[in-house]
Motif scaffolding. Sequence first.
Motif, short mmCIF file in Angstrom:
data_model
loop_
_atom_site.label_atom_id
_atom_site.label_comp_id
_atom_site.label_asym_id
_atom_site.label_seq_id
_atom_site.Cartn_x
_atom_site.Cartn_y
_atom_site.Cartn_z
N ASN A 3 -8.06 -62.48 -18.54
CA ASN A 3 -6.89 -62.68 -17.68
C ASN A 3 -7.27 -63.39 -16.38
OD1 ASN A 3 -5.08 -61.63 -19.44
ND2 ASN A 3 -5.02 -59.60 -18.51
N ASN A 4 -8.40 -63.02 -15.81
CA ASN A 4 -8.86 -63.68 -14.57
C ASN A 4 -9.14 -65.16 -14.82
OD1 ASN A 4 -8.60 -61.31 -13.17
ND2 ASN A 4 -10.77 -60.79 -13.30
N LYS A 5 -9.77 -65.46 -15.95
CA LYS A 5 -10.05 -66.86 -16.29
C LYS A 5 -8.76 -67.65 -16.42
CE LYS A 5 -14.35 -67.28 -18.84
NZ LYS A 5 -14.91 -67.46 -20.19
N THR A 6 -7.78 -67.06 -17.08
CA THR A 6 -6.49 -67.72 -17.28
C THR A 6 -5.82 -68.01 -15.94
OG1 THR A 6 -6.22 -66.60 -19.40
CG2 THR A 6 -4.25 -67.55 -18.43
N VAL A 7 -5.82 -67.04 -15.06
CA VAL A 7 -5.20 -67.21 -13.74
C VAL A 7 -5.95 -68.26 -12.92
CG1 VAL A 7 -4.70 -66.08 -11.54
CG2 VAL A 7 -4.17 -64.92 -13.68
N VAL A 8 -7.26 -68.18 -12.91
CA VAL A 8 -8.06 -69.14 -12.15
C VAL A 8 -7.87 -70.55 -12.71
CG1 VAL A 8 -10.44 -69.86 -11.61
CG2 VAL A 8 -9.76 -67.46 -11.35
N PHE A 9 -7.87 -70.70 -14.03
CA PHE A 9 -7.68 -72.00 -14.65
C PHE A 9 -6.29 -72.55 -14.32
CE2 PHE A 9 -7.46 -74.81 -18.55
CZ PHE A 9 -8.40 -75.71 -18.08
N PHE A 10 -5.26 -71.68 -14.37
CA PHE A 10 -3.91 -72.09 -13.99
C PHE A 10 -3.90 -72.61 -12.55
CE2 PHE A 10 -0.15 -70.97 -11.53
CZ PHE A 10 0.83 -71.70 -12.20
N LEU A 11 -4.49 -71.85 -11.63
CA LEU A 11 -4.50 -72.24 -10.22
C LEU A 11 -5.23 -73.56 -9.98
CD1 LEU A 11 -5.07 -68.75 -8.54
CD2 LEU A 11 -2.94 -70.08 -8.59
N ILE A 12 -6.34 -73.74 -10.66
CA ILE A 12 -7.09 -75.00 -10.51
C ILE A 12 -6.26 -76.18 -11.02
CG2 ILE A 12 -9.08 -76.30 -11.39
CD1 ILE A 12 -10.64 -73.61 -11.29
N LYS A 13 -5.66 -76.02 -12.19
CA LYS A 13 -4.83 -77.11 -12.75
C LYS A 13 -3.60 -77.36 -11.87
CE LYS A 13 -4.04 -76.15 -17.10
NZ LYS A 13 -3.85 -76.15 -18.55
N PHE A 14 -2.94 -76.28 -11.43
CA PHE A 14 -1.74 -76.44 -10.62
C PHE A 14 -2.05 -77.13 -9.30
CE2 PHE A 14 1.08 -75.02 -7.24
CZ PHE A 14 2.32 -75.35 -7.76
N PHE A 15 -3.00 -76.56 -8.54
CA PHE A 15 -3.30 -77.13 -7.22
C PHE A 15 -3.98 -78.49 -7.32
CE2 PHE A 15 -2.68 -72.67 -5.85
CZ PHE A 15 -1.66 -72.92 -4.94
N GLY A 16 -4.80 -78.69 -8.34
CA GLY A 16 -5.43 -80.00 -8.54
C GLY A 16 -4.39 -81.08 -8.82
N THR A 17 -3.48 -80.79 -9.74
CA THR A 17 -2.41 -81.74 -10.06
C THR A 17 -1.54 -81.98 -8.83
OG1 THR A 17 -2.38 -80.98 -12.35
CG2 THR A 17 -0.44 -82.18 -11.58
N TYR A 18 -1.16 -80.89 -8.16
CA TYR A 18 -0.31 -81.02 -6.98
C TYR A 18 -0.99 -81.89 -5.92
CZ TYR A 18 2.83 -79.96 -3.17
OH TYR A 18 3.73 -80.09 -2.15
N LEU A 19 -2.25 -81.64 -5.66
CA LEU A 19 -2.98 -82.40 -4.64
C LEU A 19 -3.04 -83.88 -5.00
CD1 LEU A 19 -4.62 -82.40 -2.01
CD2 LEU A 19 -6.65 -81.97 -3.40
N ILE A 20 -3.38 -84.19 -6.24
CA ILE A 20 -3.46 -85.59 -6.66
C ILE A 20 -2.10 -86.28 -6.52
CG2 ILE A 20 -3.77 -87.10 -8.68
CD1 ILE A 20 -6.01 -85.07 -9.55
N LEU A 21 -1.05 -85.66 -7.02
CA LEU A 21 0.29 -86.26 -6.94
C LEU A 21 0.76 -86.37 -5.48
CD1 LEU A 21 2.04 -84.62 -10.02
CD2 LEU A 21 1.15 -86.96 -9.80
N PHE A 22 0.46 -85.35 -4.68
CA PHE A 22 0.82 -85.39 -3.27
C PHE A 22 0.13 -86.54 -2.55
CE2 PHE A 22 -0.31 -84.25 1.10
CZ PHE A 22 0.96 -84.13 1.66
N LEU A 23 -1.15 -86.73 -2.82
CA LEU A 23 -1.90 -87.83 -2.19
C LEU A 23 -1.35 -89.19 -2.62
CD1 LEU A 23 -5.53 -86.40 -2.34
CD2 LEU A 23 -4.06 -86.63 -0.31
N ILE A 24 -1.03 -89.33 -3.89
CA ILE A 24 -0.44 -90.59 -4.37
C ILE A 24 0.91 -90.84 -3.70
CG2 ILE A 24 0.58 -91.74 -6.40
CD1 ILE A 24 -1.63 -90.31 -8.08
N TYR A 25 1.73 -89.80 -3.61
CA TYR A 25 3.05 -89.94 -2.98
C TYR A 25 2.91 -90.24 -1.49
CZ TYR A 25 7.87 -88.86 -1.66
OH TYR A 25 9.15 -88.92 -1.15
N SER A 26 1.97 -89.60 -0.82
CA SER A 26 1.73 -89.87 0.61
C SER A 26 1.31 -91.32 0.82
CB SER A 26 0.67 -88.93 1.17
OG SER A 26 1.12 -87.62 1.13
N TRP A 27 0.43 -91.80 -0.05
CA TRP A 27 0.01 -93.21 0.02
C TRP A 27 1.21 -94.12 -0.17
CZ3 TRP A 27 0.43 -96.85 -3.88
CH2 TRP A 27 -0.11 -98.10 -3.57
#
Length: 178
Positions: A3-27
């Motif tokens: 369960n911890n792995k699943t949550v950590v993996f979810f958070l990494i994918k969510f925040f990683g995707t969000y950060l990449i898209l946010f940076l592209i949109y900011s640019w």
Amino acid sequence: MQNNKTVVFFLIKFFGTYLILFLIYSWYLNSTQNKIEIFACAPITKTVAIQTSKLLNFLGYNAKVEQHSEEVSMKLFINDTYIARIIEGCNSISIIILFIAFIIAFANTFKVTALYVLFGSLIIYGTNIIRVTIISIALYKYPEYEKLLHDVVFPSIIYGVTFLLWFVWVRYFSKLKK
């Protein structure tokens, strides 16, 4: 431990995707908006304003938009009455980025995920055009309720649709182990 792995993996994918898209949109915003001397909105914000104006005209209102001369926004008029300004936050892209990050965090196959991201984003964008149109009509007819309409009623529409799309994704399409 799983369960911890699943949550950590979810958070990494969510925040990683969000950060990449946010940076592209900011640019994108930095390269398309002009905030010096002659103000100009990003093309997507201008497009939302124009589409809102067209929908208002289709519904029988005499609507038009123009670039605000003192800030990065579009001025919306109904029957030559200044009703609202459409700013970057009104174009739904920030919500679409949040939506996509969540969907990717619970990804299915590439094809299923990509199609859901595409159609879900279009639904959010279309809902936003309708939302901005309806709030414009409401502000035209009931300007005394501006704060309630803008701050409570209409955000609940766009966030409600986004939440519903998330729910449908997790319930019917994601590979989340039940």
